[in-house]
Enzyme design. Sequence first.
Site, PDB file in Angstrom:
ATOM      1  N   GLY A 175       0.826  -1.208   0.000  1.00 39.08           N
ATOM      2  CA  GLY A 175       0.000   0.000   0.000  1.00 39.08           C
ATOM      3  C   GLY A 175       0.855   1.250   0.000  1.00 39.08           C
ATOM      4  N   GLY A 176       0.572   2.131   0.981  1.00 35.54           N
ATOM      5  CA  GLY A 176       1.285   3.406   1.063  1.00 35.54           C
ATOM      6  C   GLY A 176       2.786   3.228   1.182  1.00 35.54           C
ATOM      7  N   GLY A 410      17.174   9.260 -35.203  1.00 34.57           N
ATOM      8  CA  GLY A 410      16.851   9.879 -33.921  1.00 34.57           C
ATOM      9  C   GLY A 410      17.814   9.472 -32.827  1.00 34.57           C
ATOM     10  CB  ALA A 411      19.554   6.319 -32.138  1.00 35.14           C
TER      11      ALA A 411
HETATM   12  C1  HXC Z   1      -1.974  -2.645  11.516  1.00 36.63           C
HETATM   13  C2  HXC Z   1      -0.878  -4.533  10.840  1.00 36.63           C
HETATM   14  C3  HXC Z   1      -0.889  -4.075   9.508  1.00 36.63           C
HETATM   15  C4  HXC Z   1      -1.493  -2.815   9.245  1.00 36.63           C
HETATM   16  C5  HXC Z   1       0.098  -5.979   9.573  1.00 36.63           C
HETATM   17  N1  HXC Z   1      -0.267  -5.710  10.821  1.00 36.63           N
HETATM   18  N2  HXC Z   1      -0.285  -4.996   8.740  1.00 36.63           N
HETATM   19  N3  HXC Z   1      -1.420  -3.818  11.832  1.00 36.63           N
HETATM   20  N4  HXC Z   1      -2.020  -2.138  10.288  1.00 36.63           N
HETATM   21  N5  HXC Z   1      -1.506  -2.316   8.008  1.00 36.63           N
HETATM   22  C6  HXC Z   1      -0.010  -6.515  12.022  1.00 36.63           C
HETATM   23  C7  HXC Z   1      -0.792  -7.817  12.045  1.00 36.63           C
HETATM   24  O1  HXC Z   1      -2.045  -7.601  12.617  1.00 36.63           O
HETATM   25  C8  HXC Z   1       0.107  -8.681  12.912  1.00 36.63           C
HETATM   26  O2  HXC Z   1      -0.074  -8.304  14.268  1.00 36.63           O
HETATM   27  C9  HXC Z   1       1.490  -8.228  12.537  1.00 36.63           C
HETATM   28  O3  HXC Z   1       1.340  -6.930  11.964  1.00 36.63           O
HETATM   29  C10 HXC Z   1       2.145  -9.117  11.518  1.00 36.63           C
HETATM   30  O4  HXC Z   1       1.248  -9.283  10.417  1.00 36.63           O
HETATM   31  P1  HXC Z   1       0.909 -10.708   9.780  1.00 36.63           P
HETATM   32  O5  HXC Z   1      -0.232 -10.523   8.876  1.00 36.63           O
HETATM   33  O6  HXC Z   1       0.803 -11.720  10.869  1.00 36.63           O
HETATM   34  O7  HXC Z   1       2.244 -10.992   8.964  1.00 36.63           O
HETATM   35  P2  HXC Z   1       2.410 -11.680   7.542  1.00 36.63           P
HETATM   36  O8  HXC Z   1       1.614 -12.935   7.486  1.00 36.63           O
HETATM   37  O9  HXC Z   1       3.868 -11.785   7.327  1.00 36.63           O
HETATM   38  O10 HXC Z   1       1.814 -10.676   6.480  1.00 36.63           O
HETATM   39  C11 HXC Z   1       2.372  -9.408   6.320  1.00 36.63           C
HETATM   40  C12 HXC Z   1       1.487  -8.554   5.379  1.00 36.63           C
HETATM   41  C13 HXC Z   1       0.031  -8.601   5.921  1.00 36.63           C
HETATM   42  C14 HXC Z   1       1.561  -9.129   3.972  1.00 36.63           C
HETATM   43  C15 HXC Z   1       2.067  -7.143   5.370  1.00 36.63           C
HETATM   44  O11 HXC Z   1       0.050  -8.289   7.301  1.00 36.63           O
HETATM   45  C16 HXC Z   1      -0.857  -7.627   5.224  1.00 36.63           C
HETATM   46  O12 HXC Z   1      -1.342  -7.944   4.134  1.00 36.63           O
HETATM   47  N6  HXC Z   1      -1.089  -6.493   5.862  1.00 36.63           N
HETATM   48  C17 HXC Z   1      -1.976  -5.489   5.312  1.00 36.63           C
HETATM   49  C18 HXC Z   1      -1.372  -4.830   4.113  1.00 36.63           C
HETATM   50  C19 HXC Z   1      -2.218  -3.693   3.633  1.00 36.63           C
HETATM   51  O13 HXC Z   1      -3.167  -3.956   2.869  1.00 36.63           O
HETATM   52  N7  HXC Z   1      -1.977  -2.499   4.208  1.00 36.63           N
HETATM   53  C20 HXC Z   1      -2.819  -1.334   4.023  1.00 36.63           C
HETATM   54  C21 HXC Z   1      -2.554  -0.803   2.641  1.00 36.63           C
HETATM   55  S1  HXC Z   1      -3.426   0.647   2.308  1.00 36.63           S
HETATM   56  P3  HXC Z   1       0.194  -9.299  15.472  1.00 36.63           P
HETATM   57  O14 HXC Z   1      -0.281  -8.548  16.650  1.00 36.63           O
HETATM   58  O15 HXC Z   1      -0.588 -10.535  15.166  1.00 36.63           O
HETATM   59  O16 HXC Z   1       1.665  -9.549  15.497  1.00 36.63           O
HETATM   60  C22 HXC Z   1      -2.337   1.871   2.570  1.00 36.63           C
HETATM   61  C23 HXC Z   1      -2.902   3.237   2.390  1.00 36.63           C
HETATM   62  C24 HXC Z   1      -2.068   4.090   1.521  1.00 36.63           C
HETATM   63  O17 HXC Z   1      -1.233   1.696   2.916  1.00 36.63           O
HETATM   64  C25 HXC Z   1      -2.259   3.806   0.087  1.00 36.63           C
HETATM   65  C26 HXC Z   1      -1.495   4.770  -0.757  1.00 36.63           C
HETATM   66  C27 HXC Z   1      -1.386   4.284  -2.149  1.00 36.63           C
END
Ligand code: HXC
Length: 520
Positions: A175-176, A410-411
């Site tokens: 994401g961000g 052009g190159a």
């Molecule tokens: C809060 C988060 C988090 C998030 C992960 N965690 N992502 N907490 N906000 N965005 C936490 C989980 O709850 C977990 O907590 C710990 O981090 C580890 O995550 P896991 O999922 O257990 O790890 P893993 O299986 O390795 O997967 C990692 C991951 C997945 C692929 C990054 O967590 C994931 O898909 N996260 C969300 C990604 C996403 O969609 N983010 C938002 C994007 S939108 P615990 O307590 O269990 O340890 C964005 C907005 C801006 O960013 C967009 C601009 C273009």
Amino acid sequence: MVLRRRVRTKRDDLLEKREAALLGGGQRRIDAQHKRGKLTARERIDLLLDEGTLLEMDTFVEHRATDFGLDKQKYAGDAVVTGSGKIGGRTVFVYAQDFTVLGGSLSEVAAQKIVKMQELSLKNGAPIIGLIDSGGARIQEGVDSLAGYSTIFHNNVWASGVVPQISVIMGPSAGGATYSPALTDFVLMVKGIGQMYITGPDVVRAVTGETVTHEDLGGASAHATRSGVAHFVSENEQQSIDQVRKLLSFLPSNNMENPPYQPSSDPATRTDDELATIVPENPNQPYNMLDVLHKVVDNADFMQVHEEFARNIIVGFARFDGKPVGIVAQQPDHLAGVLDIDSSVKAARFVRFCDAFNIPLVTFVDTAGFMPGTDQEHSGIIRHGAKLIYAYAEATVPKISVLTRKAFGGAYIVMSSKNLTGDVNFAWPTGVVAVMGADGAVNIIHRGEINNAENPEATRARLISEYESQLMNPYIAASRGMLDDVIDPIDTRPKIISALEMMANKRETLPTKKHGSLPL
Ligand code: HXC
């Protein structure tokens, strides 16, 4: 003897708090990080910086959010470790996202910590390096997290062209978390653990029905070869840290400095006899331009950027007589060094980076021109090719070129030509400047004569031979001063070094403007 109980001091409190902070999200999560073959944020910073130089900041910052259970557990420092230190004795600023704390997600305060580093880096004219390992915006913090990204992105843009910005992807960058790296100058990815995507495989499946793995979607290989997002890939974290340290050795700390000089053991006057025979007799036979580069730069040390992307053009850093340069070179060994969309964009970005940071450009030319065909035309070769013209024309750093073989159409114009304000243009005797190759030219300008001839094939062959002997050489361009000299290939290194010395004090400024309108 009376045993006195030791009174707990405030210093003890501090040491205890500090020790807890060093554990980030706790030992269980650190172990999980290690089990995945990943280092922790602090271990990464230790590897990156010169030993003992980290000045950590905001160690005790905690998130302020209370919704969705976030009031139950706070971690000192939140999900990012920040500070300054030295690399090769020069100051840098660094932030490393800590995956053990809520997946390295970006909270309001984590963003503020990163922003503090960005502001210090800009104020002090020192590079900033981000070690990325993050699940993106902290979901529980909603708009506060998104706003944090906005400020980080804004600062990335304001620092662009002022201090080098480097991002190393050492975990998820979702994401961000992808767009700050995308706004920086160089993105490095570690194979197997670094993954960048706007949305992960689950969302992809839900929205498009496509099933894809994390690695296939956004792994190092996908971004190094196909998207061009990654400039460097590495087998492991240590290797990527080594790449960052080496990359910085070519770069000035900011746009007001010259690139760092390193005394060279390679003589400036060194010639190389093998260069005389490196270009094959047959004009359609490829050769490896990397062999040319390795023979001319200091100690054959060339750091290629974007090595696996658009391999028909080579870009990277090297030194001549100890002074860094940016090299742009066609690669006849891949797609005959043709200029297509990807190679134009790759080279344009590199040229603009070098120009922003006072790094002279040395260009090696051998290309039959832009890639023809509907695929390229409809995908915008005109728009993208224009970026490379724009970049070279706009660049005010010293621009030296060496024409090794073909510079057609052009190159010729694009690749640092004299009238596009190339400063010193050399050609080897094998160099050819022409509007196009003999075959194509004869078919156009002598079509009538060939069609009406008794023996069209013999006539075509004669006309091609005449065209080749009259036009396919470097001397016409040299007679007009559009090539400054036709040089013996074996002298290429000393000639380039002399030209760079001659241009060392070049000062040129663009007309006053807010900014140009690069054909994006
Ligand atoms: C809060 C988060 C988090 C998030 C992960 N965690 N992502 N907490 N906000 N965005 C936490 C989980 O709850 C977990 O907590 C710990 O981090 C580890 O995550 P896991 O999922 O257990 O790890 P893993 O299986 O390795 O997967 C990692 C991951 C997945 C692929 C990054 O967590 C994931 O898909 N996260 C969300 C990604 C996403 O969609 N983010 C938002 C994007 S939108 P615990 O307590 O269990 O340890 C964005 C907005 C801006 O960013 C967009 C601009 C273009």
